[in-house]
Design a protein around this motif. Structure first.
Motif, short mmCIF file in Angstrom:
data_model
loop_
_atom_site.label_atom_id
_atom_site.label_comp_id
_atom_site.label_asym_id
_atom_site.label_seq_id
_atom_site.Cartn_x
_atom_site.Cartn_y
_atom_site.Cartn_z
N THR A 4 48.17 40.92 36.05
CA THR A 4 49.32 40.18 35.58
C THR A 4 50.20 39.76 36.74
O THR A 4 50.24 40.40 37.77
CB THR A 4 50.16 41.01 34.58
N VAL A 5 50.89 38.67 36.52
CA VAL A 5 51.79 38.13 37.54
C VAL A 5 53.18 38.66 37.27
O VAL A 5 53.73 38.49 36.18
CB VAL A 5 51.77 36.58 37.51
N LYS A 6 53.77 39.31 38.26
CA LYS A 6 55.16 39.79 38.17
C LYS A 6 56.05 38.61 38.54
O LYS A 6 55.91 38.04 39.62
CB LYS A 6 55.36 40.96 39.13
N LEU A 7 56.95 38.25 37.64
CA LEU A 7 57.86 37.13 37.90
C LEU A 7 59.19 37.64 38.45
O LEU A 7 59.65 38.72 38.07
CB LEU A 7 58.11 36.34 36.61
N PHE A 8 59.80 36.84 39.30
CA PHE A 8 61.08 37.21 39.90
C PHE A 8 62.10 37.56 38.82
O PHE A 8 62.82 38.53 38.92
CB PHE A 8 61.60 36.06 40.78
N GLU A 9 62.13 36.76 37.76
CA GLU A 9 63.12 36.94 36.69
C GLU A 9 62.92 38.24 35.91
O GLU A 9 63.85 38.74 35.28
CB GLU A 9 63.07 35.75 35.71
N ASP A 10 61.72 38.79 35.95
CA ASP A 10 61.40 40.00 35.19
C ASP A 10 61.69 41.30 35.94
O ASP A 10 61.53 42.37 35.38
CB ASP A 10 59.92 39.99 34.79
N VAL A 11 62.10 41.18 37.20
CA VAL A 11 62.32 42.35 38.04
C VAL A 11 63.80 42.69 38.10
O VAL A 11 64.64 41.78 38.22
CB VAL A 11 61.78 42.09 39.47
N ALA A 12 64.14 43.96 38.01
CA ALA A 12 65.53 44.40 38.06
C ALA A 12 65.74 45.37 39.21
O ALA A 12 64.87 46.22 39.49
CB ALA A 12 65.93 45.08 36.75
N VAL A 13 66.87 45.26 39.88
CA VAL A 13 67.23 46.23 40.91
C VAL A 13 67.29 47.61 40.26
O VAL A 13 67.82 47.76 39.16
CB VAL A 13 68.58 45.86 41.58
N GLY A 14 66.70 48.58 40.91
CA GLY A 14 66.62 49.93 40.37
C GLY A 14 65.31 50.23 39.66
O GLY A 14 65.00 51.39 39.39
N GLU A 15 64.55 49.19 39.37
CA GLU A 15 63.25 49.38 38.71
C GLU A 15 62.34 50.22 39.61
O GLU A 15 62.26 50.00 40.81
CB GLU A 15 62.61 48.01 38.45
N GLU A 16 61.65 51.17 38.99
CA GLU A 16 60.74 52.02 39.74
C GLU A 16 59.31 51.54 39.57
O GLU A 16 58.89 51.18 38.47
CB GLU A 16 60.86 53.47 39.28
N LEU A 17 58.57 51.54 40.66
CA LEU A 17 57.16 51.19 40.62
C LEU A 17 56.37 52.39 40.15
O LEU A 17 56.76 53.54 40.41
CB LEU A 17 56.67 50.78 42.01
N PRO A 18 55.25 52.17 39.47
CA PRO A 18 54.40 53.31 39.07
C PRO A 18 53.87 54.01 40.32
O PRO A 18 53.44 53.36 41.27
CB PRO A 18 53.25 52.67 38.30
N GLU A 19 53.92 55.32 40.35
CA GLU A 19 53.48 56.03 41.55
C GLU A 19 51.97 55.90 41.72
O GLU A 19 51.23 55.71 40.76
CB GLU A 19 53.98 57.47 41.55
N LEU A 20 51.55 55.99 42.98
CA LEU A 20 50.14 55.88 43.33
C LEU A 20 49.75 57.08 44.18
O LEU A 20 50.33 57.31 45.24
CB LEU A 20 49.88 54.58 44.12
N SER A 21 48.78 57.87 43.69
CA SER A 21 48.27 59.02 44.43
C SER A 21 47.01 58.62 45.17
O SER A 21 46.09 58.04 44.58
CB SER A 21 47.95 60.18 43.48
N ILE A 22 46.97 58.93 46.47
CA ILE A 22 45.83 58.56 47.30
C ILE A 22 45.24 59.83 47.93
O ILE A 22 45.88 60.45 48.80
CB ILE A 22 46.25 57.57 48.40
#
Length: 148
Positions: free
Chosen positions: A5-23
């Motif tokens: 999916t394409v993340k749009l600029f308008e859909d992003v909010a300051v403070g939003e957390e990204l899903p964590e990624l374990s490597i």
């Protein structure tokens, strides 16, 4: 953590957390990624020499860390995101047998350029391995569904 999916600029909010990624940090991954980035320093592939130089084992190189941070953010942002800047600082080494967990938060938005600044952090059992910021340019609403 890939996304189509394409993340749009308008859909992003300051403070939003990204899903964590374990490597998982395997010996093979550390050696292969050092070689793939043409980093032939012995501390990234020769355990005995790494110990001789003061490390407890081989450890991940900065180019691999940079690539993993890029993967983390673009996996969240989607294929239309354009990375404009990555600024990272290394801390504790990434050794084989450990796991690095990447987390991130939207720290700022710049509407005039549709840029989003993400604060990132990668932690292993020893503590923070990487901290920094990634700036991505995201598409606007007009490009939704265009495949851009």
């Amino acid at each position: 953590m890939s996304t189509s999916t394409v993340k749009l600029f308008e859909d992003v909010a300051v403070g939003e957390e990204l899903p964590e990624l374990s490597i998982p940090l395997t010996r093979t991954m550390i050696v292969a990624t050092a070689l793939a980035s043409r980093d032939y320093q012995d501390v990234h592939h020769d355990p005995a020499l790494a110990v001789e130089r003061g490390s407890r084992d081989i450890f991940m190189n900065i180019l691999t860390t940079n690539g993993l941070v890029d993967r983390f953010v673009t996996g969240w942002a989607g294929p239309a995101a354009v990375v404009k800047a990555i600024k990272i600082r290394l801390g504790a080494p990434n050794y084989p047998g450990d796991t690095m967990v990447l987390t991130g938060t939207v720290a700022a938005k710049h509407a005039e350029e549709r840029r989003v600044e993400i604060a990132v952090r990668g932690v292993n059992a020893l503590g923070p391995h990487v901290t920094g910021t990634v700036v991505v340019e995201l598409p606007a609403v007009a490009t939704r569904g265009s495949g851009a």
